[in-house]
Design an enzyme around this catalytic site. Sequence first.
Site, short mmCIF file in Angstrom:
data_model
loop_
_atom_site.label_atom_id
_atom_site.label_comp_id
_atom_site.label_asym_id
_atom_site.label_seq_id
_atom_site.Cartn_x
_atom_site.Cartn_y
_atom_site.Cartn_z
CG ASP A 1 -31.41 29.24 30.53
OD1 ASP A 1 -31.50 28.45 29.42
OD2 ASP A 1 -30.43 29.80 29.64
CG ASP B 1 -26.88 25.16 26.72
OD1 ASP B 1 -25.78 24.71 27.27
OD2 ASP B 1 -27.69 24.20 26.44
#
Length: 193
Positions: free
Chosen positions: A13, A15
């Site tokens: 992922d 952020d």
Amino acid sequence: MTALTHPAAVLLDRDGVINFDSPDYILSADQWQPVPGALEAIARLHKAGIKVTIVSNQSGLGRGMMSQDSFNAIHAKMMLAIEQAGGFISHVSYCPHGPDEMCVCRKPKPGMVLETLVALGLDGQREQALFIGDSIRDVEAAHAAGVTAMLVQSGYGDAESILQKSRLVQTDIQAYADLAEAVAMIMGDAEAC
């Protein structure tokens, strides 16, 4: 499912894992700031021959909170920083849709994870992939795609609550302070938490 040591690919992922996150979204290149040690961790995976990819919800695009140009500038800054640290990103998949758009790609749906596995030639070898995220959505998307997940606690959410909810999806999920610590475990020089 248990965490892999030396997987063929690590899906990240963005952020909260690679860079600091914000409840107000990362909307400009100036706001993009790497989590300490994350760029070096990506470089470490790359140097070990492990493919690194990014799988990220980016609903700020679909909500009109940022332009495609702003998103591209964030992406360019991130990619340059990763490359300057000695890392390389083999594939990027992002979903620009909002939660109400009923797309097949937005996490917790597995669309981006599955697309990434196909792009890497690992669709038939899902056990060779590991997804590292900071939210329950990441864990659910990985699980739905048949991929082992691992958590980092460098995002802005309640890390303990996220871990407890994630254990309902993947009972043996491991959580680490940040990407550097997670990669240290993957590379065999740290103990599980």
